[in-house]
Write an enzyme that holds these catalytic residues in place. Structure first.
Site, PDB file in Angstrom:
ATOM      1  N   TYR A  67     -17.289 -57.455  51.092  1.00 48.21           N
ATOM      2  CA  TYR A  67     -18.048 -58.226  51.940  1.00 48.21           C
ATOM      3  C   TYR A  67     -17.735 -59.531  52.060  1.00 48.21           C
ATOM      4  CZ  TYR A  67     -22.380 -59.759  54.489  1.00 48.21           C
ATOM      5  OH  TYR A  67     -23.114 -60.124  55.302  1.00 48.21           O
ATOM      6  N   LYS A  89     -15.508 -61.878  55.176  1.00 53.85           N
ATOM      7  CA  LYS A  89     -16.375 -62.888  55.972  1.00 53.85           C
ATOM      8  C   LYS A  89     -15.491 -63.862  56.584  1.00 53.85           C
ATOM      9  CE  LYS A  89     -20.683 -63.308  56.088  1.00 53.85           C
ATOM     10  NZ  LYS A  89     -21.790 -63.029  57.074  1.00 53.85           N
ATOM     11  N   ASN A  96     -35.571 -48.503  30.054  1.00 53.23           N
ATOM     12  CA  ASN A  96     -35.680 -49.517  30.968  1.00 53.23           C
ATOM     13  C   ASN A  96     -34.620 -50.762  30.961  1.00 53.23           C
ATOM     14  OD1 ASN A  96     -37.569 -51.555  32.853  1.00 53.23           O
ATOM     15  ND2 ASN A  96     -37.429 -52.482  30.816  1.00 53.23           N
ATOM     16  N   ALA A 123     -15.286 -60.973  50.947  1.00 53.93           N
ATOM     17  CA  ALA A 123     -13.876 -61.336  51.425  1.00 53.93           C
ATOM     18  C   ALA A 123     -13.445 -61.437  52.693  1.00 53.93           C
ATOM     19  CB  ALA A 123     -12.839 -60.176  50.586  1.00 53.93           C
ATOM     20  N   VAL A 179     -30.178 -51.903  22.868  1.00 54.51           N
ATOM     21  CA  VAL A 179     -29.518 -50.636  23.195  1.00 54.51           C
ATOM     22  C   VAL A 179     -27.847 -50.583  23.042  1.00 54.51           C
ATOM     23  CG1 VAL A 179     -31.479 -49.873  24.532  1.00 54.51           C
ATOM     24  CG2 VAL A 179     -29.545 -51.262  25.672  1.00 54.51           C
ATOM     25  N   SER A 181     -30.906 -48.165  39.800  1.00 53.67           N
ATOM     26  CA  SER A 181     -30.614 -49.155  40.990  1.00 53.67           C
ATOM     27  C   SER A 181     -30.286 -48.405  42.148  1.00 53.67           C
ATOM     28  CB  SER A 181     -29.756 -50.436  40.596  1.00 53.67           C
ATOM     29  OG  SER A 181     -29.710 -51.097  41.982  1.00 53.67           O
TER      30      SER A 181
HETATM   31  N1  NAP Z   1     -35.732 -56.177  39.326  1.00 50.89           N
HETATM   32  C1  NAP Z   1     -35.183 -55.502  40.362  1.00 50.89           C
HETATM   33  O1  NAP Z   1     -34.949 -55.677  41.650  1.00 50.89           O
HETATM   34  C2  NAP Z   1     -34.097 -54.379  39.616  1.00 50.89           C
HETATM   35  C3  NAP Z   1     -33.224 -53.611  40.705  1.00 50.89           C
HETATM   36  C4  NAP Z   1     -32.596 -52.292  40.132  1.00 50.89           C
HETATM   37  C5  NAP Z   1     -32.681 -52.214  38.919  1.00 50.89           C
HETATM   38  N2  NAP Z   1     -33.448 -53.026  37.917  1.00 50.89           N
HETATM   39  C6  NAP Z   1     -33.171 -52.320  36.522  1.00 50.89           C
HETATM   40  O2  NAP Z   1     -34.709 -52.315  36.041  1.00 50.89           O
HETATM   41  C7  NAP Z   1     -34.670 -52.825  34.717  1.00 50.89           C
HETATM   42  C8  NAP Z   1     -35.927 -53.907  34.450  1.00 50.89           C
HETATM   43  O3  NAP Z   1     -35.574 -54.849  35.265  1.00 50.89           O
HETATM   44  P1  NAP Z   1     -36.377 -56.017  35.398  1.00 50.89           P
HETATM   45  O4  NAP Z   1     -36.384 -56.398  36.833  1.00 50.89           O
HETATM   46  O5  NAP Z   1     -37.654 -55.872  34.647  1.00 50.89           O
HETATM   47  O6  NAP Z   1     -35.892 -57.313  34.566  1.00 50.89           O
HETATM   48  P2  NAP Z   1     -36.000 -58.141  33.249  1.00 50.89           P
HETATM   49  O7  NAP Z   1     -37.311 -58.866  33.396  1.00 50.89           O
HETATM   50  O8  NAP Z   1     -34.627 -58.935  33.102  1.00 50.89           O
HETATM   51  O9  NAP Z   1     -35.978 -56.994  31.995  1.00 50.89           O
HETATM   52  C9  NAP Z   1     -34.837 -56.465  31.587  1.00 50.89           C
HETATM   53  C10 NAP Z   1     -35.031 -56.350  30.139  1.00 50.89           C
HETATM   54  O10 NAP Z   1     -34.199 -55.651  29.490  1.00 50.89           O
HETATM   55  C11 NAP Z   1     -33.648 -56.205  28.183  1.00 50.89           C
HETATM   56  N3  NAP Z   1     -32.351 -56.096  27.965  1.00 50.89           N
HETATM   57  C12 NAP Z   1     -31.148 -56.455  28.535  1.00 50.89           C
HETATM   58  N4  NAP Z   1     -30.089 -56.229  27.599  1.00 50.89           N
HETATM   59  C13 NAP Z   1     -30.636 -55.150  26.649  1.00 50.89           C
HETATM   60  C14 NAP Z   1     -30.135 -54.922  25.633  1.00 50.89           C
HETATM   61  N5  NAP Z   1     -28.865 -54.826  25.136  1.00 50.89           N
HETATM   62  N6  NAP Z   1     -30.917 -54.026  24.556  1.00 50.89           N
HETATM   63  C15 NAP Z   1     -32.083 -53.938  24.833  1.00 50.89           C
HETATM   64  N7  NAP Z   1     -32.872 -54.758  25.976  1.00 50.89           N
HETATM   65  C16 NAP Z   1     -31.979 -55.318  26.664  1.00 50.89           C
HETATM   66  C17 NAP Z   1     -34.019 -57.500  28.516  1.00 50.89           C
HETATM   67  O11 NAP Z   1     -34.250 -58.254  27.200  1.00 50.89           O
HETATM   68  P3  NAP Z   1     -34.009 -59.723  27.031  1.00 50.89           P
HETATM   69  O12 NAP Z   1     -34.705 -60.692  27.943  1.00 50.89           O
HETATM   70  O13 NAP Z   1     -34.141 -59.851  25.489  1.00 50.89           O
HETATM   71  O14 NAP Z   1     -32.406 -59.634  27.300  1.00 50.89           O
HETATM   72  C18 NAP Z   1     -35.287 -57.637  29.307  1.00 50.89           C
HETATM   73  O15 NAP Z   1     -36.424 -57.099  28.323  1.00 50.89           O
HETATM   74  C19 NAP Z   1     -33.627 -53.178  34.247  1.00 50.89           C
HETATM   75  O16 NAP Z   1     -32.507 -52.170  33.699  1.00 50.89           O
HETATM   76  C20 NAP Z   1     -32.640 -53.710  35.784  1.00 50.89           C
HETATM   77  O17 NAP Z   1     -31.361 -53.537  35.609  1.00 50.89           O
HETATM   78  C21 NAP Z   1     -34.239 -53.877  38.341  1.00 50.89           C
END
Ligand code: NAP
Length: 149
Positions: A145, A149, A80, A147, A55, A132
């Site tokens: 936070y 502590k 996502n 800094a 992306v 998030s």
């Molecule tokens: N899990 C949580 O607690 C949490 C909390 C808040 C927000 N989120 C958000 O929820 C979403 C999914 O998270 P997840 O927990 O399922 O994490 P994850 O397993 O790390 O999945 C993230 C996905 O995004 C892909 N990605 C990263 N950079 C990319 C790029 N430039 N182009 C296309 N794909 C890319 C990764 O691909 P590669 O593996 O190939 O890099 C992976 O498939 C993310 O946006 C994350 O920031 C998650």
């Protein structure tokens, strides 16, 4: 007729789980990821189509969205792809900050922008975007936070 969902970042986590869930419920799934050639589990499912998409790659967003639209109507786009950048904010490099904004913010905007004409034409369509509760505030907040502590 089955509906279609387009998912970014479907190589793992929520994206992959969503692809499998929707496929199980007889949706057509277009699962996009940086390296679809490395994906095995999703590749075995008949109603899942894998397409390449980083992306942060503007040209690839346009090309992949056009390919996806060539397959038929898209009903849902799941923005996502993304990742968390943890650590003291003062330690984050320019490259780290730029890459995260390009992925988590600009990537979502550009993918959404590519699909909007399609949704407007169909007078239907849903965007789901993972965010998030921490958001960008997490980084400066954590550094303050620690800094103090
Ligand atoms: N899990 C949580 O607690 C949490 C909390 C808040 C927000 N989120 C958000 O929820 C979403 C999914 O998270 P997840 O927990 O399922 O994490 P994850 O397993 O790390 O999945 C993230 C996905 O995004 C892909 N990605 C990263 N950079 C990319 C790029 N430039 N182009 C296309 N794909 C890319 C990764 O691909 P590669 O593996 O190939 O890099 C992976 O498939 C993310 O946006 C994350 O920031 C998650």
């Amino acid at each position: 007729m089955s509906k279609t969902i387009f998912i970014t970042g479907a190589s793992s986590g929520l994206g992959k789980a969503t692809a499998l869930l929707f496929a199980k419920h007889n949706w057509n799934v277009i699962a996009t990821m940086i390296k679809p050639e490395n994906e095995t589990a999703l590749a075995e499912v008949a109603n899942i189509t894998l397409l390449p998409l980083d992306v942060t790659n503007v040209a690839q967003i346009e090309g992949t969205v056009n390919k996806a639209l060539g397959l038929g109507k898209i009903d849902v786009v799941f923005n996502n792809a993304g990742y968390g950048l943890a650590g003291p904010f003062e330690g984050a490099t320019d490259d780290q900050l730029t890459n995260q904004l390009n992925t988590n913010l600009l990537g979502v905007m550009l993918v959404t922008q590519q699909f909007l004409p399609h949704f407007r034409e169909n007078k239907a369509g849903t965007f789901i975007t993972t965010t998030s509760i921490g958001g960008l505030i997490t980084l400066p907040f954590n550094s303050v936070y620690h800094a103090t502590k």
